[in-house]
Write an enzyme that holds these catalytic residues in place. Structure first.
Site, PDB file in Angstrom:
ATOM      1  N   GLY A 104       1.256   0.823  -8.037  1.00 21.94           N
ATOM      2  CA  GLY A 104       0.914   1.588  -9.262  1.00 21.94           C
ATOM      3  C   GLY A 104       0.351   0.356 -10.025  1.00 21.94           C
ATOM      4  O   GLY A 104      -0.298  -0.692  -9.514  1.00 21.94           O
ATOM      5  N   ASN A 105       0.530   0.373 -11.242  1.00 21.08           N
ATOM      6  CA  ASN A 105      -0.025  -0.622 -12.117  1.00 21.08           C
ATOM      7  C   ASN A 105       0.582  -1.978 -11.641  1.00 21.08           C
ATOM      8  O   ASN A 105       0.131  -2.983 -11.649  1.00 21.08           O
ATOM      9  CB  ASN A 105       0.416  -0.371 -13.417  1.00 21.08           C
ATOM     10  CG  ASN A 105      -0.821  -0.060 -14.502  1.00 21.08           C
ATOM     11  OD1 ASN A 105      -1.841  -0.758 -14.197  1.00 21.08           O
ATOM     12  ND2 ASN A 105      -0.600   0.676 -15.512  1.00 21.08           N
ATOM     13  N   GLY A 125       1.137   5.251  -8.353  1.00 21.62           N
ATOM     14  CA  GLY A 125      -0.337   5.650  -8.600  1.00 21.62           C
ATOM     15  C   GLY A 125      -1.268   5.398  -7.463  1.00 21.62           C
ATOM     16  O   GLY A 125      -2.128   6.380  -7.134  1.00 21.62           O
ATOM     17  N   ASN A 137      -2.387   8.059  -4.376  1.00 23.81           N
ATOM     18  CA  ASN A 137      -3.693   8.756  -4.788  1.00 23.81           C
ATOM     19  C   ASN A 137      -5.051   7.944  -4.141  1.00 23.81           C
ATOM     20  O   ASN A 137      -5.978   8.548  -3.747  1.00 23.81           O
ATOM     21  CB  ASN A 137      -3.896   8.753  -6.080  1.00 23.81           C
ATOM     22  CG  ASN A 137      -3.081   9.472  -6.905  1.00 23.81           C
ATOM     23  OD1 ASN A 137      -3.096  10.762  -6.782  1.00 23.81           O
ATOM     24  ND2 ASN A 137      -2.334   8.878  -7.703  1.00 23.81           N
ATOM     25  N   ARG A 197      16.470   4.256 -18.195  1.00 18.65           N
ATOM     26  CA  ARG A 197      16.000   3.326 -17.574  1.00 18.65           C
ATOM     27  C   ARG A 197      16.049   1.773 -17.962  1.00 18.65           C
ATOM     28  O   ARG A 197      15.481   1.827 -19.221  1.00 18.65           O
ATOM     29  CB  ARG A 197      14.453   3.508 -17.084  1.00 18.65           C
ATOM     30  CG  ARG A 197      13.983   2.600 -16.146  1.00 18.65           C
ATOM     31  CD  ARG A 197      12.445   2.526 -16.213  1.00 18.65           C
ATOM     32  NE  ARG A 197      11.990   1.593 -15.523  1.00 18.65           N
ATOM     33  CZ  ARG A 197      10.756   0.892 -15.603  1.00 18.65           C
ATOM     34  NH1 ARG A 197      10.105   1.169 -16.477  1.00 18.65           N
ATOM     35  NH2 ARG A 197      10.441  -0.229 -14.695  1.00 18.65           N
ATOM     36  N   ASN A 256      12.881   6.309 -20.987  1.00 19.23           N
ATOM     37  CA  ASN A 256      12.217   5.174 -20.442  1.00 19.23           C
ATOM     38  C   ASN A 256      11.521   4.529 -21.488  1.00 19.23           C
ATOM     39  O   ASN A 256      10.267   4.813 -21.892  1.00 19.23           O
ATOM     40  CB  ASN A 256      11.327   5.516 -19.090  1.00 19.23           C
ATOM     41  CG  ASN A 256      10.706   4.525 -18.613  1.00 19.23           C
ATOM     42  OD1 ASN A 256      10.954   3.140 -19.050  1.00 19.23           O
ATOM     43  ND2 ASN A 256      10.017   4.405 -17.638  1.00 19.23           N
ATOM     44  N   ARG A 295      -1.948  -8.742 -12.612  1.00 13.48           N
ATOM     45  CA  ARG A 295      -0.852  -9.757 -12.221  1.00 13.48           C
ATOM     46  C   ARG A 295      -1.267 -10.412 -10.831  1.00 13.48           C
ATOM     47  O   ARG A 295      -1.705  -9.763  -9.872  1.00 13.48           O
ATOM     48  CB  ARG A 295       0.598  -9.341 -11.963  1.00 13.48           C
ATOM     49  CG  ARG A 295       1.218  -8.965 -13.554  1.00 13.48           C
ATOM     50  CD  ARG A 295       2.654  -8.461 -13.277  1.00 13.48           C
ATOM     51  NE  ARG A 295       2.587  -6.937 -13.846  1.00 13.48           N
ATOM     52  CZ  ARG A 295       3.520  -5.966 -13.614  1.00 13.48           C
ATOM     53  NH1 ARG A 295       4.638  -6.387 -12.916  1.00 13.48           N
ATOM     54  NH2 ARG A 295       3.570  -5.102 -14.195  1.00 13.48           N
ATOM     55  N   ARG A 315      -9.350   2.885  -9.437  1.00 15.20           N
ATOM     56  CA  ARG A 315     -10.223   4.014  -9.213  1.00 15.20           C
ATOM     57  C   ARG A 315     -11.492   3.292  -9.512  1.00 15.20           C
ATOM     58  O   ARG A 315     -12.628   3.643  -8.910  1.00 15.20           O
ATOM     59  CB  ARG A 315      -9.853   5.234 -10.405  1.00 15.20           C
ATOM     60  CG  ARG A 315      -8.896   6.119  -9.883  1.00 15.20           C
ATOM     61  CD  ARG A 315      -8.465   7.063 -10.946  1.00 15.20           C
ATOM     62  NE  ARG A 315      -7.420   5.934 -11.967  1.00 15.20           N
ATOM     63  CZ  ARG A 315      -6.658   6.618 -12.674  1.00 15.20           C
ATOM     64  NH1 ARG A 315      -6.486   7.958 -12.840  1.00 15.20           N
ATOM     65  NH2 ARG A 315      -5.917   6.008 -13.578  1.00 15.20           N
ATOM     66  N   GLY A 345      -0.716   4.119  -4.335  1.00 14.93           N
ATOM     67  CA  GLY A 345      -0.182   4.588  -2.905  1.00 14.93           C
ATOM     68  C   GLY A 345      -0.263   6.103  -2.796  1.00 14.93           C
ATOM     69  O   GLY A 345      -0.613   6.519  -1.805  1.00 14.93           O
ATOM     70  N   GLU A 385      11.096   8.501 -10.062  1.00 15.01           N
ATOM     71  CA  GLU A 385      12.158   7.755 -10.858  1.00 15.01           C
ATOM     72  C   GLU A 385      12.970   8.589 -11.952  1.00 15.01           C
ATOM     73  O   GLU A 385      14.182   8.310 -11.931  1.00 15.01           O
ATOM     74  CB  GLU A 385      11.376   6.650 -11.478  1.00 15.01           C
ATOM     75  CG  GLU A 385      10.804   5.456 -10.374  1.00 15.01           C
ATOM     76  CD  GLU A 385       9.963   4.453 -10.882  1.00 15.01           C
ATOM     77  OE1 GLU A 385      10.475   3.432 -11.154  1.00 15.01           O
ATOM     78  OE2 GLU A 385       8.741   4.938 -11.073  1.00 15.01           O
ATOM     79  N   HIS A 399      11.431  -2.028  -9.553  1.00 14.78           N
ATOM     80  CA  HIS A 399      11.082  -0.584  -8.736  1.00 14.78           C
ATOM     81  C   HIS A 399      12.072  -0.162  -7.935  1.00 14.78           C
ATOM     82  O   HIS A 399      11.997   0.820  -7.027  1.00 14.78           O
ATOM     83  CB  HIS A 399       9.648  -0.710  -7.990  1.00 14.78           C
ATOM     84  CG  HIS A 399       8.399  -1.174  -8.979  1.00 14.78           C
ATOM     85  ND1 HIS A 399       7.741  -2.061  -8.511  1.00 14.78           N
ATOM     86  CD2 HIS A 399       8.227  -0.819 -10.020  1.00 14.78           C
ATOM     87  CE1 HIS A 399       6.532  -2.193  -9.306  1.00 14.78           C
ATOM     88  NE2 HIS A 399       6.961  -1.458 -10.269  1.00 14.78           N
ATOM     89  N   HIS A 423       5.362   0.448  -3.146  1.00 13.60           N
ATOM     90  CA  HIS A 423       5.345   1.112  -4.612  1.00 13.60           C
ATOM     91  C   HIS A 423       4.058   0.559  -5.283  1.00 13.60           C
ATOM     92  O   HIS A 423       4.313  -0.839  -5.321  1.00 13.60           O
ATOM     93  CB  HIS A 423       6.497   0.844  -5.416  1.00 13.60           C
ATOM     94  CG  HIS A 423       6.566   1.326  -7.115  1.00 13.60           C
ATOM     95  ND1 HIS A 423       7.098   2.604  -7.253  1.00 13.60           N
ATOM     96  CD2 HIS A 423       5.635   1.012  -7.801  1.00 13.60           C
ATOM     97  CE1 HIS A 423       6.743   2.722  -8.479  1.00 13.60           C
ATOM     98  NE2 HIS A 423       5.684   1.730  -8.868  1.00 13.60           N
TER      99      HIS A 423
HETATM  100  P1  AMP Z   1       1.256   3.826 -11.691  1.00 13.93           P
HETATM  101  O1  AMP Z   1       1.997   2.638 -12.432  1.00 13.93           O
HETATM  102  O2  AMP Z   1       2.348   4.352 -10.867  1.00 13.93           O
HETATM  103  O3  AMP Z   1       1.246   5.030 -13.031  1.00 13.93           O
HETATM  104  O4  AMP Z   1      -0.051   3.922 -11.460  1.00 13.93           O
HETATM  105  C1  AMP Z   1      -1.107   3.747 -12.335  1.00 13.93           C
HETATM  106  C2  AMP Z   1      -2.068   3.251 -11.577  1.00 13.93           C
HETATM  107  O5  AMP Z   1      -2.358   4.256 -10.383  1.00 13.93           O
HETATM  108  C3  AMP Z   1      -3.598   3.200 -12.083  1.00 13.93           C
HETATM  109  O6  AMP Z   1      -3.655   2.139 -12.870  1.00 13.93           O
HETATM  110  C4  AMP Z   1      -4.646   3.269 -11.199  1.00 13.93           C
HETATM  111  O7  AMP Z   1      -4.999   2.050 -10.716  1.00 13.93           O
HETATM  112  C5  AMP Z   1      -3.894   3.941 -10.117  1.00 13.93           C
HETATM  113  N1  AMP Z   1      -4.391   5.402  -9.658  1.00 13.93           N
HETATM  114  C6  AMP Z   1      -3.994   6.588 -10.452  1.00 13.93           C
HETATM  115  N2  AMP Z   1      -4.756   7.558  -9.770  1.00 13.93           N
HETATM  116  C7  AMP Z   1      -5.400   6.927  -8.588  1.00 13.93           C
HETATM  117  C8  AMP Z   1      -6.594   7.360  -8.009  1.00 13.93           C
HETATM  118  N3  AMP Z   1      -6.976   8.766  -7.935  1.00 13.93           N
HETATM  119  N4  AMP Z   1      -7.227   6.739  -7.078  1.00 13.93           N
HETATM  120  C9  AMP Z   1      -6.939   5.370  -7.066  1.00 13.93           C
HETATM  121  N5  AMP Z   1      -5.969   4.510  -7.817  1.00 13.93           N
HETATM  122  C10 AMP Z   1      -5.487   5.775  -8.810  1.00 13.93           C
END
Ligand code: AMP
Length: 400
Positions: free
Chosen positions: A210-211, A331, A335, A91, A7, A241, A285, A333, A385, A180, A208
């Site tokens: 995450g970031n 990330g 956590n 990817r 990736n 964004r 977080r 969703g 993924e 995604h 999905h």
């Molecule tokens: P990803 O793009 O799926 O890797 O998600 C990364 C993002 O997930 C990070 O920038 C955090 O904002 C969020 N994240 C990761 N761990 C946690 C957590 N324990 N609680 C809240 N947000 C989290």
């Protein structure tokens, strides 16, 4: 069959090595800060010790060579020879309208990916560099490309077209593509297994988050609609964004603030979202922590983020004329229990009976966070993924 999944980002290259007989991960790693004199290679063989190496890595070509070297390293490697790698899966972010599924890399495929550089100028060129580097360092090894956009190619015209002059679609293919896709595909299949029902019968909303963040309405296993558009800027509020906004804000801001178009583009992609509203961070977080400590800006960012996500879930339930389950992944969703709680607690009208205790459980397994008997289920499904890329590569190479 041993498959290397890659990736490539603009200055990074993540990898995972799979043994497809058991789908076991043999090693994971990443090269970061490519192009700098202090690039870092982080490599972790399964069951072994993580290795970190700092050196100057000029480009993706050199990064691929370093990855291959470490995979066959006497001490840290997991193979004795590079000839053990049977295939490589990449990817690729944008497959435009040309790629509706994963495909074997050929001269024509490479040409088409290059033609699509315009649509993803930051993402597709590094992927292409990865492909070229593999040709050089692993000559003759078949390569497969897996596109973020491919899964969403099932969208009908009424959801993928923008209500702007059709000539823009005809000439430049300006339309909704969605991203995604590999993740929405993977988690919707996993969700069907957990729900114990055929995917072809289900109405799912996959989130999905995450970031980057996107939602998709998955009707009978296919994308009916998804929140990201021509680019990954549209849709949900994200870390940095903006997501959806009135397009007139762009010329208005340019006028009022005497900004250039590039500056506004950068503002919307890199200086908006959670970061802009909280003034603290793009990381959920840190937002939740600041909110718990009484920070009103963090609370507003959190409220806007969850409110906008809730609106999308409601809209997609309407688009599908019903809903069987909502799925949280990535990330945030997977956590962030406070995000899931804030979103789900106010979706009772959809038949969601939220379970506070289940929501607090931590697990790497897919699980329910609604009560038994809830008319609509909510699941947390960890995305993977890389595994889906490895599976597609395996299937395509096996049958080629
Ligand atoms: P990803 O793009 O799926 O890797 O998600 C990364 C993002 O997930 C990070 O920038 C955090 O904002 C969020 N994240 C990761 N761990 C946690 C957590 N324990 N609680 C809240 N947000 C989290």
């Amino acid at each position: 069959m041993i498959i290397l999944v890659m990736n490539a980002g603009s200055s990074s290259l993540k990898y995972q090595l799979y043994n497809m007989e058991s789908e076991a991960v043999l090693a994971v790693g990443r090269v970061e800060r490519i192009g700098m004199d202090d690039s870092i290679l982080t490599h972790e063989p399964t069951g072994g010790i993580e290795v970190n190496r700092v050196s100057e890595i000029l480009d993706h070509n050199e990064a691929v060579r370093k990855v291959i070297d470490i995979l066959t390293h006497r001490e840290h490697g997991v193979m004795t020879s590079i000839s053990e790698i049977n295939a490589v899966g990449h990817r690729v972010v944008h497959g435009g309208e040309s790629f509706k599924q994963s495909t074997l890399v050929t001269q024509e495929v490479k040409q088409e990916i290059r033609r699509l550089f315009d649509l993803a100028p930051l993402h597709n060129p590094p992927a292409m560099m990865g492909i070229t580097a593999v040709e050089l360092h692993l000559p003759g090894v078949p390569q497969v490309v897996v596109f973020d956009t491919a899964f969403h190619q099932s969208m009908p015209k009424e959801s993928f077209l923008y209500p702007i002059p059709m000539v823009l679609y005809r000439r430049h293919k300006i339309r909704r593509y969605g991203f995604h896709g590999t993740s929405h595909d993977y988690v919707s299949k996993q969700a069907a297994k957990v729900l114990g029902r055929p995917l072809e019968e289900l109405k799912l909303v996959t989130c999905h988050i995450g970031n980057g963040a996107s939602c998709a309405a998955i009707l009978h296993g296919k994308t009916l609609d998804t929140s990201m558009g021509l680019t990954p800027l549209e849709g949900l509020m994200m870390g940095t964004r903006s997501g959806d906004l009135d397009p007139a804000i762009v010329p208005f801001t340019i006028n009022k603030e005497e900004l250039t178009l590039n500056e506004v583009n950068s503002m919307l992609n890199k200086h908006s979202g959670l970061l802009a509203i909280s003034g603290i961070s793009s990381d959920m977080r840190e937002i939740v922590q600041a909110m718990d400590e009484g920070d009103s800006h963090a609370k507003l960012a959190f409220d806007m983020y969850t409110y906008r996500l809730r609106k999308y879930i409601g809209a997609y339930a309407a688009a599908m004329d019903g809903i069987d389950a909502v799925i949280f992944t990535a990330g945030v969703g997977e956590n962030s229990w406070p995000v899931r709680k804030a979103v789900c607690e106010k979706l009772t009208f959809l038949g969601i009976e939220f379970d506070e205790e289940r929501n607090l459980e931590r697990s790497k397994e897919a699980r329910y966070i609604t009560k038994d008997g809830s008319r609509t289920s909510v699941l947390v499904v960890p995305t993977n993924e890389e595994l889906l890329i490895a599976r597609d590569t395996f299937e395509i190479v096996k049958s080629s």
